[in-house]
Design a protein around this motif. Structure first.
Motif, PDB file in Angstrom:
ATOM      1  N   ASN A 101       0.832  -1.209   0.000  1.00 44.95           N
ATOM      2  CA  ASN A 101       0.000   0.000   0.000  1.00 44.95           C
ATOM      3  C   ASN A 101       0.862   1.252   0.000  1.00 44.95           C
ATOM      4  O   ASN A 101       0.486   2.271  -0.578  1.00 44.95           O
ATOM      5  CB  ASN A 101      -0.924   0.004   1.210  1.00 44.95           C
ATOM      6  CG  ASN A 101      -1.774   1.267   1.281  1.00 44.95           C
ATOM      7  OD1 ASN A 101      -2.550   1.559   0.400  1.00 44.95           O
ATOM      8  ND2 ASN A 101      -1.585   2.037   2.339  1.00 44.95           N
ATOM      9  N   ALA A 102       2.032   1.165   0.628  1.00 43.35           N
ATOM     10  CA  ALA A 102       2.907   2.333   0.728  1.00 43.35           C
ATOM     11  C   ALA A 102       3.342   2.838  -0.653  1.00 43.35           C
ATOM     12  O   ALA A 102       3.627   4.028  -0.810  1.00 43.35           O
ATOM     13  CB  ALA A 102       4.139   1.988   1.570  1.00 43.35           C
ATOM     14  N   ILE A 103       3.384   1.957  -1.658  1.00 37.93           N
ATOM     15  CA  ILE A 103       3.801   2.420  -2.987  1.00 37.93           C
ATOM     16  C   ILE A 103       2.667   2.439  -4.007  1.00 37.93           C
ATOM     17  O   ILE A 103       2.811   3.000  -5.080  1.00 37.93           O
ATOM     18  CB  ILE A 103       4.975   1.579  -3.547  1.00 37.93           C
ATOM     19  CG1 ILE A 103       4.626   0.093  -3.602  1.00 37.93           C
ATOM     20  CG2 ILE A 103       6.239   1.809  -2.755  1.00 37.93           C
ATOM     21  CD1 ILE A 103       5.670  -0.733  -4.335  1.00 37.93           C
ATOM     22  N   THR A 104       1.526   1.814  -3.680  1.00 32.95           N
ATOM     23  CA  THR A 104       0.438   1.760  -4.670  1.00 32.95           C
ATOM     24  C   THR A 104      -0.739   2.668  -4.337  1.00 32.95           C
ATOM     25  O   THR A 104      -1.609   2.851  -5.183  1.00 32.95           O
ATOM     26  CB  THR A 104      -0.107   0.318  -4.819  1.00 32.95           C
ATOM     27  OG1 THR A 104      -0.627  -0.121  -3.546  1.00 32.95           O
ATOM     28  CG2 THR A 104       0.974  -0.638  -5.277  1.00 32.95           C
ATOM     29  N   ASN A 105      -0.767   3.228  -3.130  1.00 35.41           N
ATOM     30  CA  ASN A 105      -1.929   4.028  -2.726  1.00 35.41           C
ATOM     31  C   ASN A 105      -1.832   5.449  -3.287  1.00 35.41           C
ATOM     32  O   ASN A 105      -1.582   6.411  -2.578  1.00 35.41           O
ATOM     33  CB  ASN A 105      -2.056   4.073  -1.206  1.00 35.41           C
ATOM     34  CG  ASN A 105      -3.395   4.662  -0.787  1.00 35.41           C
ATOM     35  OD1 ASN A 105      -4.339   4.700  -1.571  1.00 35.41           O
ATOM     36  ND2 ASN A 105      -3.482   5.132   0.445  1.00 35.41           N
ATOM     37  N   ARG A 106      -1.994   5.523  -4.596  1.00 40.04           N
ATOM     38  CA  ARG A 106      -1.953   6.814  -5.291  1.00 40.04           C
ATOM     39  C   ARG A 106      -2.853   6.719  -6.519  1.00 40.04           C
ATOM     40  O   ARG A 106      -3.260   5.626  -6.906  1.00 40.04           O
ATOM     41  CB  ARG A 106      -0.522   7.133  -5.717  1.00 40.04           C
ATOM     42  CG  ARG A 106       0.012   6.117  -6.730  1.00 40.04           C
ATOM     43  CD  ARG A 106       1.414   6.425  -7.193  1.00 40.04           C
ATOM     44  NE  ARG A 106       2.412   5.978  -6.230  1.00 40.04           N
ATOM     45  CZ  ARG A 106       3.712   5.930  -6.503  1.00 40.04           C
ATOM     46  NH1 ARG A 106       4.133   6.332  -7.680  1.00 40.04           N
ATOM     47  NH2 ARG A 106       4.564   5.503  -5.606  1.00 40.04           N
ATOM     48  N   GLY A 110      -5.993   4.232  -3.963  1.00 42.18           N
ATOM     49  CA  GLY A 110      -6.516   3.102  -3.195  1.00 42.18           C
ATOM     50  C   GLY A 110      -7.060   1.966  -4.032  1.00 42.18           C
ATOM     51  O   GLY A 110      -7.124   0.822  -3.568  1.00 42.18           O
ATOM     52  N   VAL A 111      -7.452   2.239  -5.285  1.00 38.69           N
ATOM     53  CA  VAL A 111      -8.103   1.201  -6.094  1.00 38.69           C
ATOM     54  C   VAL A 111      -7.109   0.121  -6.532  1.00 38.69           C
ATOM     55  O   VAL A 111      -7.447  -1.065  -6.550  1.00 38.69           O
ATOM     56  CB  VAL A 111      -8.824   1.826  -7.316  1.00 38.69           C
ATOM     57  CG1 VAL A 111      -9.359   0.735  -8.242  1.00 38.69           C
ATOM     58  CG2 VAL A 111      -9.971   2.708  -6.836  1.00 38.69           C
ATOM     59  N   LEU A 112      -5.887   0.523  -6.881  1.00 38.11           N
ATOM     60  CA  LEU A 112      -4.893  -0.492  -7.274  1.00 38.11           C
ATOM     61  C   LEU A 112      -4.571  -1.405  -6.091  1.00 38.11           C
ATOM     62  O   LEU A 112      -4.446  -2.624  -6.251  1.00 38.11           O
ATOM     63  CB  LEU A 112      -3.616   0.169  -7.795  1.00 38.11           C
ATOM     64  CG  LEU A 112      -2.523  -0.815  -8.264  1.00 38.11           C
ATOM     65  CD1 LEU A 112      -3.026  -1.707  -9.390  1.00 38.11           C
ATOM     66  CD2 LEU A 112      -1.277  -0.048  -8.707  1.00 38.11           C
TER      67      LEU A 112
END
Length: 281
Positions: free
Chosen positions: A94-99, A109-111
């Motif tokens: 989540n730290a790298i995909t929450n964008r 958040g969707v990815l």
């Protein structure tokens, strides 16, 4: 021209920021057989966001824990070290995909939601098919769309052309390939390769849309492929790609999946997604 564009895209992999220092240390700690919950908790205290995401996942309806979990150690007691390790990994991702993922029409958040759903679905498939539980399959499912983080900007610039190609009725990643000379699955595989992930895991990410073209077929690639397609078919994380996906007939045959089992896992995936929904709000 296309080859120049591909070289430019690949060059971005070297400069792509990997996970935060705490997330990277946490994943390394999870690989240590002598590590314990107290050490992980102490490390995660340095990154409140990671801890919050871990506890949100643990407290989701998916696990059905009757009382609220407020610490890593409590989580270990309630669901076990193995499951907590996977949730720490999910929180790190989540730290790298929450964008916002530009080019793919994926809001923040969707990815991550899609990645977690594919991981959960992959585990459901393993249980249904009585395949031994595999941490690497969970990881591959969690990281399968990582290439979108790099390719998104390029997709955004060429979106009109990509959509024209996709309008011919071909899957979005094939349209990416035709216009950009590469696709998000290939870029994701190259990213993991640059981070020294195991070859089988790299291949599962590289071929998650097209397992039949992989140099060597394998259970991990087929499971991640089917899990991803099931999530896309029921609308989890589709974005601009739409619903032009079906599981490979060859992959389902190799796994020995019957149509009734696919229907069962699809309906379970919807249920699991609803149980995890609160985590992504």
């Amino acid at each position: 021209m296309k080859q120049d564009r591909k070289r430019e895209i690949i060059s971005r992999i070297k400069s792509f920021p990997s996970m935060s220092g705490i997330a990277a240390k946490a994943l390394k700690l999870l690989d240590d057989p002598d590590a314990n919950a107290a050490q992980v908790e102490q490390l995660l205290k340095q990154d409140p966001g990671l801890t919050a995401n871990l506890l949100k996942l643990t407290n989701s309806a998916y696990f059905g824990i009757p009382s609220k979990v407020g610490s890593v150690r409590h989580a270990v007691v309630m669901i076990g070290w193995k499951k907590v390790s996977k949730l720490v990994m999910a929180a790190c991702v989540n730290a790298i995909t929450n964008r916002q993922i530009v080019g793919y029409d994926l809001p923040p958040g969707v990815l991550w939601q899609h990645s977690v759903a594919v991981s959960v679905t992959a585990e459901g498939l393993m249980r249904e098919l009585k395949i031994a539980e595999s941490d690497e399959i969970f990881t591959a499912a969690l990281l399968h769309d990582l290439g979108k983080l790099i390719l998104g900007g390029f997709v955004e610039k060429e979106l009109d052309e990509i959509e024209k190609v996709a309008a011919r009725g071909i899957p979005f990643q094939m349209a990416e390939q035709e216009v950009l000379g590469t696709n998000h699955a290939e870029i994701g595989g190259l990213m993991l390769e640059s981070w020294s992930f195991p070859t089988e895991l790299v291949n599962a990410v590289r071929w998650h849309h097209d397992p039949d073209s992989a140099p060597q077929t394998g259970v991990m690639t087929d499971i991640v492929h089917v899990a991803n397609v099931l999530c896309l078919m029921i609308g989890i994380g589709i974005g601009v790609e739409g619903l032009h996906y079906e599981p490979s007939v060859s992959a389902t045959k190799r796994l020995g999946i019957k149509p009734t089992q696919l229907e069962l896992i699809a309906s379970q995936t919807l249920e699991w997604a609803n149980e995890l929904a609160g985590v992504f709000e």
